[in-house]
Design a protein around this motif. Structure first.
Motif, PDB file in Angstrom:
ATOM      1  N   PRO A   1       0.034  13.777 -40.901  1.00 37.33           N
ATOM      2  CA  PRO A   1       1.325  13.685 -41.596  1.00 37.33           C
ATOM      3  C   PRO A   1       1.817  12.247 -41.603  1.00 37.33           C
ATOM      4  N   TYR A   2       2.438  11.845 -42.718  1.00 34.95           N
ATOM      5  CA  TYR A   2       2.838  10.451 -42.902  1.00 34.95           C
ATOM      6  C   TYR A   2       4.254  10.161 -42.422  1.00 34.95           C
ATOM      7  N   ASN A   3       5.001  11.215 -42.083  1.00 36.33           N
ATOM      8  CA  ASN A   3       6.385  11.054 -41.626  1.00 36.33           C
ATOM      9  C   ASN A   3       7.229  10.350 -42.683  1.00 36.33           C
ATOM     10  N   THR A   4       7.128  10.842 -43.897  1.00 34.99           N
ATOM     11  CA  THR A   4       7.872  10.228 -45.009  1.00 34.99           C
ATOM     12  C   THR A   4       9.293  10.765 -45.127  1.00 34.99           C
ATOM     13  N   GLY A   5       9.574  11.840 -44.416  1.00 41.82           N
ATOM     14  CA  GLY A   5      10.870  12.489 -44.571  1.00 41.82           C
ATOM     15  C   GLY A   5      10.809  13.642 -45.544  1.00 41.82           C
ATOM     16  N   SER A   6       9.741  13.679 -46.349  1.00 41.28           N
ATOM     17  CA  SER A   6       9.593  14.775 -47.322  1.00 41.28           C
ATOM     18  C   SER A   6       8.258  15.497 -47.171  1.00 41.28           C
ATOM     19  N   ASP A   7       7.448  15.085 -46.192  1.00 41.88           N
ATOM     20  CA  ASP A   7       6.142  15.722 -46.014  1.00 41.88           C
ATOM     21  C   ASP A   7       6.178  16.851 -44.994  1.00 41.88           C
ATOM     22  N   GLY A   8       7.368  17.177 -44.509  1.00 39.73           N
ATOM     23  CA  GLY A   8       7.508  18.328 -43.625  1.00 39.73           C
ATOM     24  C   GLY A   8       7.240  18.048 -42.163  1.00 39.73           C
ATOM     25  N   PHE A   9       6.960  16.766 -41.799  1.00 38.07           N
ATOM     26  CA  PHE A   9       6.683  16.501 -40.388  1.00 38.07           C
ATOM     27  C   PHE A   9       7.961  16.566 -39.557  1.00 38.07           C
ATOM     28  N   VAL A  10       7.931  17.416 -38.560  1.00 40.89           N
ATOM     29  CA  VAL A  10       8.976  17.483 -37.546  1.00 40.89           C
ATOM     30  C   VAL A  10       8.284  17.802 -36.231  1.00 40.89           C
ATOM     31  N   TYR A  11       8.563  17.021 -35.188  1.00 43.60           N
ATOM     32  CA  TYR A  11       7.919  17.245 -33.898  1.00 43.60           C
ATOM     33  C   TYR A  11       8.604  18.408 -33.190  1.00 43.60           C
TER      34      TYR A  11
ATOM     35  N   SER B   1      12.528  16.433 -33.959  1.00 36.98           N
ATOM     36  CA  SER B   1      12.770  15.084 -34.459  1.00 36.98           C
ATOM     37  C   SER B   1      11.666  14.628 -35.407  1.00 36.98           C
ATOM     38  N   ALA B   2      12.058  13.827 -36.414  1.00 40.29           N
ATOM     39  CA  ALA B   2      11.090  13.190 -37.312  1.00 40.29           C
ATOM     40  C   ALA B   2      11.215  11.677 -37.195  1.00 40.29           C
ATOM     41  N   SER B   3      11.668  11.196 -36.044  1.00 38.85           N
ATOM     42  CA  SER B   3      11.840   9.761 -35.824  1.00 38.85           C
ATOM     43  C   SER B   3      10.482   9.087 -35.639  1.00 38.85           C
ATOM     44  N   HIS B   4      10.505   7.760 -35.628  1.00 39.28           N
ATOM     45  CA  HIS B   4       9.273   7.013 -35.348  1.00 39.28           C
ATOM     46  C   HIS B   4       8.733   7.393 -33.977  1.00 39.28           C
ATOM     47  N   ALA B   5       9.627   7.454 -32.967  1.00 38.07           N
ATOM     48  CA  ALA B   5       9.191   7.771 -31.611  1.00 38.07           C
ATOM     49  C   ALA B   5       8.553   9.154 -31.551  1.00 38.07           C
ATOM     50  N   ALA B   6       9.130  10.123 -32.272  1.00 41.52           N
ATOM     51  CA  ALA B   6       8.570  11.472 -32.282  1.00 41.52           C
ATOM     52  C   ALA B   6       7.181  11.472 -32.910  1.00 41.52           C
ATOM     53  N   TRP B   7       7.007  10.741 -34.002  1.00 37.89           N
ATOM     54  CA  TRP B   7       5.696  10.675 -34.656  1.00 37.89           C
ATOM     55  C   TRP B   7       4.670  10.006 -33.739  1.00 37.89           C
ATOM     56  N   LEU B   8       5.088   8.946 -33.066  1.00 42.19           N
ATOM     57  CA  LEU B   8       4.193   8.255 -32.142  1.00 42.19           C
ATOM     58  C   LEU B   8       3.795   9.178 -30.988  1.00 42.19           C
ATOM     59  N   MET B   9       4.754   9.915 -30.470  1.00 42.34           N
ATOM     60  CA  MET B   9       4.476  10.829 -29.367  1.00 42.34           C
ATOM     61  C   MET B   9       3.549  11.960 -29.815  1.00 42.34           C
ATOM     62  N   PHE B  10       3.649  12.357 -31.080  1.00 38.43           N
ATOM     63  CA  PHE B  10       2.779  13.380 -31.645  1.00 38.43           C
ATOM     64  C   PHE B  10       1.342  12.856 -31.791  1.00 38.43           C
ATOM     65  N   MET B  11       1.188  11.651 -32.297  1.00 40.34           N
ATOM     66  CA  MET B  11      -0.134  11.116 -32.583  1.00 40.34           C
ATOM     67  C   MET B  11      -0.857  10.596 -31.340  1.00 40.34           C
ATOM     68  N   TYR B  12      -0.116  10.049 -30.399  1.00 36.87           N
ATOM     69  CA  TYR B  12      -0.735   9.333 -29.282  1.00 36.87           C
ATOM     70  C   TYR B  12      -1.728  10.182 -28.489  1.00 36.87           C
ATOM     71  N   PRO B  13      -1.366  11.374 -27.994  1.00 35.42           N
ATOM     72  CA  PRO B  13      -2.344  12.129 -27.199  1.00 35.42           C
ATOM     73  C   PRO B  13      -3.555  12.563 -28.002  1.00 35.42           C
ATOM     74  N   ARG B  14      -3.365  12.830 -29.286  1.00 35.04           N
ATOM     75  CA  ARG B  14      -4.490  13.243 -30.121  1.00 35.04           C
ATOM     76  C   ARG B  14      -5.482  12.103 -30.308  1.00 35.04           C
TER      77      ARG B  14
ATOM     78  N   PHE C   1     -11.689   6.793 -39.209  1.00 31.39           N
ATOM     79  CA  PHE C   1     -10.933   6.383 -40.385  1.00 31.39           C
ATOM     80  C   PHE C   1      -9.661   7.227 -40.430  1.00 31.39           C
ATOM     81  N   ILE C   2      -8.513   6.571 -40.570  1.00 35.20           N
ATOM     82  CA  ILE C   2      -7.242   7.284 -40.575  1.00 35.20           C
ATOM     83  C   ILE C   2      -6.461   6.916 -41.830  1.00 35.20           C
ATOM     84  N   SER C   3      -6.189   7.911 -42.667  1.00 35.19           N
ATOM     85  CA  SER C   3      -5.359   7.688 -43.853  1.00 35.19           C
ATOM     86  C   SER C   3      -3.887   7.643 -43.451  1.00 35.19           C
ATOM     87  N   ILE C   4      -3.143   6.761 -44.091  1.00 35.07           N
ATOM     88  CA  ILE C   4      -1.717   6.616 -43.788  1.00 35.07           C
ATOM     89  C   ILE C   4      -1.059   5.884 -44.947  1.00 35.07           C
ATOM     90  N   ASP C   5       0.278   5.981 -45.056  1.00 33.53           N
ATOM     91  CA  ASP C   5       0.971   5.189 -46.066  1.00 33.53           C
ATOM     92  C   ASP C   5       1.861   4.169 -45.375  1.00 33.53           C
TER      93      ASP C   5
END
Length: 627
Positions: free
Chosen positions: A125-135, A168-181, A196-200
Motif C-alpha cells: 500500500p502506498y499510503n496515499t490517503g485514498s488507497d485504503g491503508f490504515v494500520y 492510523s494512516a500516518s507516516h509512522a504507522a506506515w513505517l511501523m507496518f512495513m518495517y517488520p515485514r 524490488f519494491i513498487s512505491i509512489d
C-alpha cells in the motif's frame, strides 16, 4: 505447537533477533567503507528504549515495537485446501498461494525458505490517503505488557498502543507496518537475491530509509522510474503531474551480485527468438562502438548490400567467426546496423546494465495491467484497482538473473500479477521458475464490481486470476510443460474451542484418558503441514503415510510424526519393529501431538524406543512432544 510458541513468545524481547549475529543481521550498523558504527549498534541492543528519542525519519514512533513484532513467532496454523490441492493440475505443482496476514506468512516461510528466494517483488500500500491503508494491529498487547517487553514507561507504551489501535494512516504507522515485514524479508533472500519494491511519491523517501536501515546502504542497487501511463495528466490542482512510479531495488549482498553478473541481462529487458535459433531466446547489443569508445575499423557488408565502414566492437576475424556462427543480427530485414546476439541461457557478462528508466512501451502501463485483468475476467471492468502489468514484473525477473529456475516471492500478491508473469515466462523459455504468493483475505465492499461478480475477498480474485491466466497460457502454448497450477494454504489463528483447549490443557496432569478434541478441531492435515514447514520441509514435500497396525504415522526424512489418537501397545511395537528391521527407515526425531496422547502412551513409546540403542542400528531417537 501453539502452546509451545505462546510460552516461548512470553520470553521474547525486541533485541533477541539482532543479538544472534552481527553483520548478517545488522547491516545498517556498517558504513559503505565497512567501518562499524558502535553508537548505532548500541541503539539496537540497548535494554532501555527511550521512545521520546524516536521520531520521524530513521527513528519513528513504534520502531522498537515493529522490531518486537518481527521477533515473536506466529501462532497461526497452516490449513491445506485439500479439494484444490488434489486437483490434477495442482497435485504436483510447486507453486504456492498462501491466504493470510503476510507477517505470519513470512514467519512460516522463514522456517523452510530462509536464504532460498532469488527474487522478491512487492507492491505494498502506498499510503496515499485514498488507497485504503490504515494500520490496525491485530495483536492484543496491554500497556503493562509493552512496558515490560520494551522497557518503556506507561505513557510511552500508551503512545504506541494508540498508534496501533486507532487505525492510523500516518507516516509512522506506515513505517511501523512495513518495517517488520521487510526485516523478515532480508532473511528470506538468497545470497545473490534481490528485492524490488513498487512505491509512489508519498512514501518513496521513507521506504528508501527503511531499506537502508535493514539491507544496508551499500546494498542499494538502484531506483527505477517506471512510466505507468500513456497519456499526460491534466490535473490543474498540481504543479507536477504523476506519470511515473518508483521501484527501489536492494540486494541481499551487492558483492555477490557483481560476482554473479546480475543486471547484465538488462540490454532491452526483452528476450525473443525471431529466427528460431536452436540455442533459444536471445537479445542483442550493438556491434558498432559508441561515440565515447574505440574499436577496430574495417568494412562490413550488410545483407541489403550497404558497405559499412565504421569502428566495431571486435576485430574482423572475430566478426567473421560470429557471423558464421549466426551470432550477428541485422535488424529491419537486413537494413539496420549489425548487432551481436546474446543468448539468455549463456551467463555472459558483456551485456549492458538495465537502466533506471523503464518506459511503458516496453514494460507495460497501468492500462495494460487493467486490460489484462479485464480480458481474463471476460470483460468485467474494475475487478481489481490498478493492477500492475505483467510486462513490468517480467522485466523485474529478467533483470534479476539469467536463470530460469528460481523462487519468486510476492507477499502483497493482490491480483496475482506476479504469478501470471512467472507462468508466462516459463511458457516462453521452458523455465522452471516457481512462485509464492501471500495475500490477506481483505473484505470486498458490497456493491463493488468484484463483489457483484461473486467475489468476497481479495485473495479469491488472485487465485481465480491465476487459474484463468493458466488456461489462457496453455491455449496459447499448447506444447508447454510449464507448471501452471498451485497449492493453496490458509493461515488460521486458533480460536473458539481450539484456543480454549490449548489454554485449558495441563501437560503435567497424568490423566489416563485424553479428554480434549483438539486433533478434531485442527485436523490432521493442518497439524502435519504446520510441522513440516516448521521443520524445514516446505509446503509440499512427499510425505509417506505408514501403517503401524491400525495406527497411521507420517514419515518425512529425519522425522516421524504421530498426530492422531489411538496409539495402543500394538502400534508402539510396530513402530519399534519398523525401526529395527527396515534399513531405509531411520528418522532421528519422533514428534507427537501432545494433546492426542495420555502420559502412559507417551511413556510407553519412549521406553520402547530406548531399546533401539542396543540394536545393530544403535539409534538414538529424539523424543519431541509438541503442544
Amino acid at each position: 505447537m501453539i502452546k509451545d510458541i505462546l510460552d516461548s513468545n512470553e520470553t521474547i524481547s525486541a533485541q533477541d533477533r539482532e543479538l544472534n549475529v552481527l553483520k548478517e543481521h545488522f547491516p545498517a550498523c556498517f558504513s559503505k567503507d565497512g567501518s562499524f558504527d558502535i553508537e548505532r549498534f548500541k541503539e539496537y541492543i540497548s535494554d532501555k528504549v527511550d521512545v521520546k528519542s524516536e521520531g520521524y525519519e530513521l527513528k519513528f514512533l513504534g520502531k522498537n515495537y515493529a522490531r518486537f513484532l518481527a521477533s515473536i513467532d506466529t501462532t497461526t496454523v497452516i490449513k491445506p485446501d485439500k479439494e484444490h490441492n488434489e486437483k490434477p493440475e495442482n497435485k504436483d505443482s510447486e507453486n504456492l498461494y498462501i491466504t493470510g496476514d503476510n507477517l505470519d506468512g513470512l514467519k512460516h516461510l522463514l522456517k523452510s525458505y530462509a536464504g532460498k528466494i532469488k527474487c522478491i517483488y512487492i507492491d505494498p500500500p502506498y499510503n496515499t490517503g485514498s488507497d485504503g491503508f490504515v494500520y490496525n494491529d491485530r495483536f492484543d498487547f496491554t500497556v503493562d505488557e509493552l512496558m515490560a517487553r520494551l522497557s518503556i514507561s506507561e505513557s510511552q507504551a500508551q503512545r504506541v498502543l494508540d498508534l496501533t489501535k486507532r487505525g492510523s494512516a500516518s507516516h509512522a504507522a506506515w513505517l511501523m507496518f512495513m518495517y517488520p515485514r521487510l526485516q523478515l524479508t532480508r532473511d528470506l533472500l538468497s545470497n545473490d537475491g534481490v528485492i524490488f519494491i513498487s512505491i509512489d511519491d508519498n512514501e518513496q523517501a521513507n521506504l528508501k530509509l527503511i531499506c537502508d536501515d535493514l539491507f544496508g546502504e551499500e546494498n542499494f542497487e538502484g531506483h527505477i522510474h517506471w512510466r505507468r501511463r500513456h497519456n499526460q495528466p491534466n490535473d490543474r490542482t498540481k504543479m507536477i503531474g504523476l506519470v511515473a512510479e518508483h521501484l527501489l531495488v536492494f540486494a541481499k549482498n551487492s558483492l555477490n551480485l557483481k560476482e554473479y553478473g546480475v543486471g547484465k541481462v538488462g540490454l532491452t529487458g526483452v528476450f525473443s527468438n525471431p529466427d528460431n535459433d536452436p540455442r533459444g531466446l536471445w537479445n542483442s547489443k550493438p556491434w558498432k562502438v559508441g561515440s565515447d569508445q574505440s574499436g577496430s575499423r574495417y568494412i562490413i557488408q550488410a545483407p541489403d548490400g550497404r558497405l559499412l565502414d565504421e569502428e566495431w566492437m571486435g576485430d574482423q576475424s572475430t566478426y567473421e567467426e560470429l557471423l558464421a556462427d549466426n551470432r550477428i543480427y541485422f535488424p529491419d530485414n537486413g537494413r539496420g546496423w549489425p548487432r551481436k546476439k546474446i543468448f539468455k541461457h549463456e551467463r555472459e557478462e558483456e551485456g549492458q546494465c538495465a537502466t533506471n528508466w523503464w518506459p511503458h512501451s516496453q514494460f507495460g502501463s497501468n492500462q495494460d495491467g487493467t486490460g489484462r485483468v479485464e480480458e481474463l475476467f471476460d470483460g468485467v471492468k474494475n475487478i481489481f484497482s490498478k493492477p500492475k502489468p505483467t510486462d513490468l514484473v517480467k522485466g523485474v525477473l529478467n533483470v534479476t538473473t539469467l536463470d530460469n529456475d528460481f523462487l519468486v516471492l510476492d507477499f502483497f500478491s493482490g491480483s496475482a500479477t506476479t504469478a501470471d508473469a512467472v507462468m508466462q515466462l516459463n511458457a516462453e523459455d521452458d523455465g522452471n521458475r516457481k512462485f509464492i504468493m501471500v495475500q490477506l483475505p481483505e473484505i470486498i465492499e458490497e456493491g463493488k464490481p468484484a463483489y457483484n461478480a461473486g467475489y468476497r475477498t481479495i485473495d479469491e480474485i488472485g487465485r481465480e486470476r491465476i487459474i484463468r491466466a493458466a488456461k489462457k497460457i496453455k491455449e496459447e502454448n499448447p506444447d508447454t510443460t510449464a507448471d501452471l497450477g498451485f497449492k493453496h494454504y490458509v493461515l488460521e489463528e486458533p480460536a473458539g474451542k481450539q484456543l480454549d483447549g490449548i489454554i485449558d490443557f495441563d501437560r503435567n496432569l497424568n490423566e489416563l484418558i485424553v479428554s480434549n478434541n483438539l486433533i478434531e478441531e485442527f485436523g490432521t492435515g493442518t497439524v502435519l503441514t504446520t510441522w513440516l514447514v516448521r521443520d524445514g520441509y516446505g509446503f509440499s514435500p512427499k510425505v509417506k503415510a505408514i501403517a503401524f497396525g491400525a495406527y497411521t504415522g507420517y514419515h518425512m526424512d529425519k522425522h516421524l510424526y504421530l498426530i492422531d489418537k489411538g496409539l495402543d501397545y500394538s502400534a508402539i511395537e510396530a513402530i519399534v519393529m519398523k525401526f529395527d528391521t527396515d534399513p531405509e527407515f531411520n528418522p532421528e526425531n519422533v514428534v507427537l501431538f501432545g494433546y492426542s496422547f495420555t502420559w502412559t502412551e507417551m511413556e510407553s513409546l519412549q521406553t520402547n524406543l530406548k531399546r533401539l540403542n542396543a540394536t545393530e542400528k544403535n539409534l538414538r531417537i529424539n523424543f519431541d512432544i509438541r503442544y
